[in-house]
Write an enzyme that holds these catalytic residues in place. Structure first.
Site, PDB file in Angstrom:
ATOM      1  N   THR A 167       1.572   6.965 -10.080  1.00 28.44           N
ATOM      2  CA  THR A 167       1.287   8.242  -9.460  1.00 28.44           C
ATOM      3  C   THR A 167       2.540   9.039  -9.739  1.00 28.44           C
ATOM      4  O   THR A 167       3.592   8.467  -9.963  1.00 28.44           O
ATOM      5  CB  THR A 167       1.090   8.053  -7.936  1.00 28.44           C
ATOM      6  OG1 THR A 167      -0.210   7.547  -7.681  1.00 28.44           O
ATOM      7  CG2 THR A 167       1.240   9.337  -7.156  1.00 28.44           C
ATOM      8  N   ARG A 194     -13.954   6.250  -5.199  1.00 31.21           N
ATOM      9  CA  ARG A 194     -12.770   5.875  -4.407  1.00 31.21           C
ATOM     10  C   ARG A 194     -11.661   6.926  -4.530  1.00 31.21           C
ATOM     11  O   ARG A 194     -11.346   7.407  -5.611  1.00 31.21           O
ATOM     12  CB  ARG A 194     -12.252   4.520  -4.894  1.00 31.21           C
ATOM     13  CG  ARG A 194     -11.035   3.999  -4.133  1.00 31.21           C
ATOM     14  CD  ARG A 194      -9.724   4.389  -4.803  1.00 31.21           C
ATOM     15  NE  ARG A 194      -8.557   3.871  -4.073  1.00 31.21           N
ATOM     16  CZ  ARG A 194      -7.307   4.256  -4.313  1.00 31.21           C
ATOM     17  NH1 ARG A 194      -7.061   5.147  -5.243  1.00 31.21           N
ATOM     18  NH2 ARG A 194      -6.320   3.760  -3.616  1.00 31.21           N
ATOM     19  N   GLY A 250      -7.615   7.860  -3.178  1.00 38.96           N
ATOM     20  CA  GLY A 250      -6.417   7.285  -2.559  1.00 38.96           C
ATOM     21  C   GLY A 250      -5.743   8.245  -1.598  1.00 38.96           C
ATOM     22  O   GLY A 250      -6.354   9.195  -1.108  1.00 38.96           O
ATOM     23  N   GLY A 294      -2.963   3.141  -1.912  1.00 37.84           N
ATOM     24  CA  GLY A 294      -3.413   4.320  -1.182  1.00 37.84           C
ATOM     25  C   GLY A 294      -4.059   4.029   0.164  1.00 37.84           C
ATOM     26  O   GLY A 294      -3.836   4.742   1.141  1.00 37.84           O
TER      27      GLY A 294
END
Ligand code: ASP
Length: 312
Positions: free
Chosen positions: A179, A207, A209, A233
């Protein structure tokens, strides 16, 4: 006296070991971090805003293929790239976020457009993409987001039927959370934070995070601090990490260091939340804590500090 200004960035945390890193690869990561921090810092040095600086730094990290955001985003279960990003202005407490967005070259820029032009805080999926196009943001086709390394990670994850954190190695002990993020303090004392990610390899069912969730992976408030997180996450959402640190500073009067220590090295550890974050307070104090082996990180300040770091 001019107010101190500074910028801090990260490119993900995890099991980043000297033993598995080549000199050449390390240099590439360091160059990517230096380029991004310079892009943000030059804006601050010219009197620009913290929001402009973090947008520039995160855009640079998104364009750099080794980080899991923008161009280097991981593959989801069906072989596409769904990205999450958020930005927050500590002066106004305005925020913008996108989640599960495809084809946006720089999701952080779309998040900023959401903050400034949508009347909303968070837009998702196809709607977010439609908004990005309507705002004239740069879009790319699927091929732009292809990198051989990410493709291989996806194939491995598919074979093993697992949802993987970025760069998870075959033995499952080598995890890197991919990230990117930036926090900055400008000459006028304004704080801002931004985070952007491709999420988890082989993720399904839409999904999302912590990165685009204001208060979890991203938060900024001029009265306290600016935070951008990286890690698993789900655990960061449950711990409301970024806002928790701001609250400890605000309500308990803790220093940024004390607040970060409690959240990263105690609260998160107790529930198995591996990862780290970058934090900056209104006085320009910088913290870059992580409870994993390493975290790609860098900072640059108006009083001459310029660090690019990977390991503990
Ligand atoms: N926090 C990100 C997520 O859960 C992943 C990461 O930091 O690598 O989507």
């Amino acid at each position: 006296m001019t107010q101190k200004y500074c910028i801090v960035i990260h490119g993900g945390a995890g099991t980043i070991l000297r033993s598995t890193m080549t000199t050449e690869l390390q240099l590439q990561y360091e160059n990517g971090l230096q380029q991004a921090i310079d892009a943000g810092y030059s804006i601050l040095a010219a009197g620009g805003s913290a929001v402009d600086a973090i947008e520039a730094a995160v855009s640079s990290l998104e364009d750099f293929p080794l980080f899991n955001a923008g161009k280097g985003s991981v593959f989801n279960h069906i072989g596409l790239h769904e990205m999450d990003a958020a930005i927050m202005d500590g002066k106004t407490l305005e925020a913008g976020a996108v989640c599960g967005i495809a084809h946006a070259k720089n999701p952080v820029q779309v998040a900023r457009a959401v903050m400034e032009h949508s009347g909303h805080v968070m837009l998702a999926g196809l709607g977010a993409e439609e908004f990005a196009k309507a705002q004239g943001m740069k879009m790319e086709d699927d091929a732009y987001f292809y990198t051989a390394q990410r493709y291989q990670q996806w194939q491995d994850a598919l074979k093993e039927g697992v949802v993987q954190l970025d760069h998870t190695e075959k033995d499952k002990t080598d995890k890197k959370f991919g990230t990117v993020g930036a926090v900055a303090l400008d000459m006028n004392g304004n704080l801002a934070a931004a985070t952007s990610t491709g999420g988890l390899t082989n993720k399904k069912f839409g999904r999302i995070g912590d990165s685009p969730v204001i208060g979890a992976g991203t938060y900024a408030n001029n009265n306290t601090c600016a935070i951008s997180c990286t890690g698993v996450g789900e655990l960061f959402i449950r711990s409301v990490v970024a806002y928790d640190i701001s609250c400890l500073v605000d309500y308990k009067g803790l220093s940024l260091k004390e607040a970060c220590n409690i959240v990263v090295h105690d609260k998160l550890v107790k529930i198995g939340g591996e990862g780290g974050l970058i934090a900056l307070d209104k006085d320009g104090n910088i913290e870059m804590p992580f409870n994993s082996e390493g975290m790609y990180r860098a900072c640059k300040t108006s009083d001459g500090r310029n660090e690019v770091l990977i390991y503990k």
